[in-house]
Design a protein around this motif. Sequence first.
Motif, mmCIF file in Angstrom:
data_model
loop_
_atom_site.group_PDB
_atom_site.id
_atom_site.type_symbol
_atom_site.label_atom_id
_atom_site.label_comp_id
_atom_site.label_asym_id
_atom_site.label_seq_id
_atom_site.Cartn_x
_atom_site.Cartn_y
_atom_site.Cartn_z
ATOM 1 N N SER A 11 31.702 -1.256 -69.443
ATOM 2 C CA SER A 11 31.760 -2.092 -70.639
ATOM 3 C C SER A 11 32.849 -1.634 -71.603
ATOM 4 O O SER A 11 33.086 -0.432 -71.773
ATOM 5 N N LYS A 13 32.648 -2.895 -74.776
ATOM 6 C CA LYS A 13 32.065 -3.297 -76.050
ATOM 7 C C LYS A 13 32.423 -2.281 -77.130
ATOM 8 O O LYS A 13 32.337 -1.072 -76.930
ATOM 9 N N GLY A 14 32.862 -2.780 -78.269
ATOM 10 C CA GLY A 14 33.262 -1.919 -79.376
ATOM 11 C C GLY A 14 34.727 -1.553 -79.373
ATOM 12 O O GLY A 14 35.211 -0.950 -80.333
ATOM 13 N N GLU A 15 35.450 -1.915 -78.310
ATOM 14 C CA GLU A 15 36.877 -1.602 -78.229
ATOM 15 C C GLU A 15 37.712 -2.744 -78.809
ATOM 16 O O GLU A 15 37.317 -3.915 -78.756
ATOM 17 N N HIS A 35 38.338 -8.965 -72.477
ATOM 18 C CA HIS A 35 37.473 -9.767 -73.346
ATOM 19 C C HIS A 35 36.132 -10.024 -72.651
ATOM 20 O O HIS A 35 35.071 -9.896 -73.270
ATOM 21 N N GLY A 38 33.737 -7.251 -72.892
ATOM 22 C CA GLY A 38 33.146 -6.970 -74.196
ATOM 23 C C GLY A 38 34.102 -6.556 -75.285
ATOM 24 O O GLY A 38 33.690 -6.380 -76.443
ATOM 25 N N ALA A 39 35.386 -6.375 -74.967
ATOM 26 C CA ALA A 39 36.357 -5.952 -75.988
ATOM 27 C C ALA A 39 36.785 -7.129 -76.853
ATOM 28 O O ALA A 39 36.800 -8.277 -76.409
ATOM 29 N N ARG A 40 37.150 -6.824 -78.084
ATOM 30 C CA ARG A 40 37.925 -7.777 -78.871
ATOM 31 C C ARG A 40 39.388 -7.571 -78.477
ATOM 32 O O ARG A 40 39.802 -6.438 -78.223
ATOM 33 N N GLY A 61 36.413 -13.501 -80.694
ATOM 34 C CA GLY A 61 36.758 -12.142 -80.319
ATOM 35 C C GLY A 61 38.165 -12.006 -79.779
ATOM 36 O O GLY A 61 38.572 -10.919 -79.366
ATOM 37 N N SER A 236 37.750 1.767 -69.367
ATOM 38 C CA SER A 236 36.302 1.911 -69.532
ATOM 39 C C SER A 236 35.841 3.365 -69.408
ATOM 40 O O SER A 236 36.569 4.235 -68.920
#
Length: 257
Positions: A11, A13-15, A35, A38-40, A61, A236
């Motif tokens: 994941s 996420k939060g990146e 994306h 989970g990344a922006r 995002g 990741s």
Amino acid sequence: MNSSEFPGIFSLKGELAVVTGGGTGIGQAIAQAMHAAGARVVLVGRREAELAAAVKTMGEGAAYAVHDITETAGTGALVQRITQEHGSITCLVNNAGRHLKKAAVDTTPQEFLDVINTHIIGAHELTRLVAPGMIERKHGSIIFTASMASLFGIPLVVAYASAKSAMLGMVRTLSTELSSHGIRVNAIAPGWIDTDMSRKAFAGDPARKNKIISRTPMAKLGDVSDVGWAAVYLASPAAKFVTGAVLPVDGGASMGF
């Protein structure tokens, strides 16, 4: 290790990932994969229409910033703008490139320099300005898009091959300087990938495409998503002990005949 770690270990996420040359082709595929993980993402490129269209396919995002990375005087303002609008950059993908197909004896100094300025000078300046924030936070991933031209001789691309080979030197040096600060630096070396650019190159030249397929053990072109998911892996937690590496995504072409 247990099954509860999967798929979260991949994941993002939060990146916040910044992808240069992100409006089309491999850059767009990398941005889309990150994306999806989970990344922006912020896509950077010269052509606003292409960037806007790419962002529209991703939705929330995803954003873009228009900038030519060879215009290094404006790179600091770009980094500041992205940081103010979207937050700290935790992943940088140096993907923007310029190709030149020309015999070495016909390649002028200015043409050579134009290619170097994009792949090396522009990428270094962006990396130089993003890295301090990563160092401060002790967290970051920097990925470069290399090439088969980094690994073996390909005719008629002396400037491009020189730039991509220099890029690998930059990856190795950066990894030794930055890895102790929690920043991993890696490269992906795509083989022959099915893109709009490659389709144009093959149009009316079936012999060239057949030659490429014949020297690729998997006997086919790659998909842009193959590169995109490789970038997700390198960015990741699954690759937390991977730095200074060059990952071929080439169907085996770099193994030779």
